[in-house]
Motif scaffolding. Sequence first.
Motif, mmCIF file in Angstrom:
data_model
loop_
_atom_site.group_PDB
_atom_site.id
_atom_site.type_symbol
_atom_site.label_atom_id
_atom_site.label_comp_id
_atom_site.label_asym_id
_atom_site.label_seq_id
_atom_site.Cartn_x
_atom_site.Cartn_y
_atom_site.Cartn_z
ATOM 1 N N GLU A 1 147.369 39.012 115.096
ATOM 2 C CA GLU A 1 145.869 38.349 115.992
ATOM 3 C C GLU A 1 145.598 38.884 117.788
ATOM 4 O O GLU A 1 144.633 38.637 118.124
ATOM 5 N N LYS A 2 147.457 38.492 118.303
ATOM 6 C CA LYS A 2 147.217 38.583 119.297
ATOM 7 C C LYS A 2 146.446 39.838 119.828
ATOM 8 O O LYS A 2 145.897 40.281 121.250
ATOM 9 N N GLU A 3 147.646 40.697 119.377
ATOM 10 C CA GLU A 3 146.945 42.833 119.010
ATOM 11 C C GLU A 3 146.017 43.046 119.340
ATOM 12 O O GLU A 3 145.591 43.922 119.706
ATOM 13 N N GLY B 1 143.220 41.175 117.228
ATOM 14 C CA GLY B 1 142.044 40.230 117.676
ATOM 15 C C GLY B 1 141.653 40.171 116.366
ATOM 16 O O GLY B 1 140.950 39.624 115.914
ATOM 17 N N SER C 1 141.639 37.124 113.236
ATOM 18 C CA SER C 1 141.915 35.533 112.734
ATOM 19 C C SER C 1 143.311 35.707 111.969
ATOM 20 O O SER C 1 143.296 35.957 110.354
ATOM 21 N N LYS C 2 144.224 34.479 112.474
ATOM 22 C CA LYS C 2 145.476 34.641 111.362
ATOM 23 C C LYS C 2 144.815 33.655 110.133
ATOM 24 O O LYS C 2 145.992 34.451 109.005
ATOM 25 N N GLN D 1 151.184 36.941 116.198
ATOM 26 C CA GLN D 1 150.543 38.866 117.587
ATOM 27 C C GLN D 1 149.790 39.379 116.824
ATOM 28 O O GLN D 1 149.534 39.821 117.246
#
Length: 374
Positions: free
Chosen positions: A13-15, A17, A19-20, A11
């Motif tokens: 990573e999406k919010e 930016g 990288s996981k 999550q």
Amino acid sequence: MNAEFIEALGQLEKEKGISKDILIEAIEAALISGYKRNFHSAQNVRVDINRHSGEVRVFARKTVVEDVLDTRLEISLPAAREFDPNYQLGDIVEIEVTPADFGRIAAQTAKQVVTQRIREAERTAIFKDFIDREEDIITGIVQRADNRYYYVDLGRVEALLPHTEVIPGERFKHGDRVKTYITKVEKSTKGPQIFLSRTHPGLLKRLFELEVPEIYEGVVEIRAIAREAGQRSKVAVSSRNEDVDPVGACVGHRGQRVQTVVNELKGEKIDIVRWSEDIGEWIANALSPSKVVTVTIYEEEKMARVIVPDHQLSLAIGKEGQNARLAAKLTNWKIDIKSESEAQEAGEPVVKEPALSDQEAEHAEPAHEADETL
């Protein structure tokens, strides 16, 4: 750590930016240091975080050797083959050494790493945003001050407005809105540092771009600016369209456009003059609002001798030499000013030629009159 933690990284990573995989690799690297520090281990270890379950495992890495000198780093060939009969000398054997309470250390370390990476990502994003806004105008709110700076809130970051970059006589208090010019954006250990100015000529240029649509659209161009902040400025303009008068466009109807800029700069007087490819005409224009009789150009010295009517000498030089000084700064030429009588006494020829065109003379005097009332 558990599967929920891995989902949280996804999550993030999406919010944000971030990288996981990069986060997990950073956590693994931090856990290696944490393991060695907390368990006083000098072993060569590898930490593995399962990308699905979040399970954390620690492996000691040992080199297969013939004669073991350091059991923390080496393992004999017979001992290695107890794990896998295919091991050969020089191979690396990984033996799990995960401590019983390592999960608590892993959770604390992961939180610290993620927090740090989020902070770094936000700082990088702010830096990228503001580095693109160098030499641009921005409005902020004054938060506080010390003996060196005003600290100005720009929304996502606090910027520095040095006292030396404030218009003489200006004072700001907490909560004041202030329009400034971004002079420099730098990286630092505490995040991006943004430096502001109220005295930079760029602020004057940007203010005219905001007030004069013809400048913003590229029809009128600002060719040069000379500024003594808080006192007087000269702005040289030209037009790409013969039907558009650049001086008139900047002055505006009844001086409204230039007056708006003057008000923002706390009453700073502004002379708007026409730029010219002809050096003599350009220098004569730069000395506005003074009238000029003749301009003699000395190319090699990059110097101009200007003769003005006797009654215009003090106006051409200006208070404490300000008008002449700004004209020289604007044109980047040395300017020697003499009155007609001084030129005649020195035996210099005085040929009376109009230095300004009718259209330029029409705008030069009103600009001066407007200055006197500001």
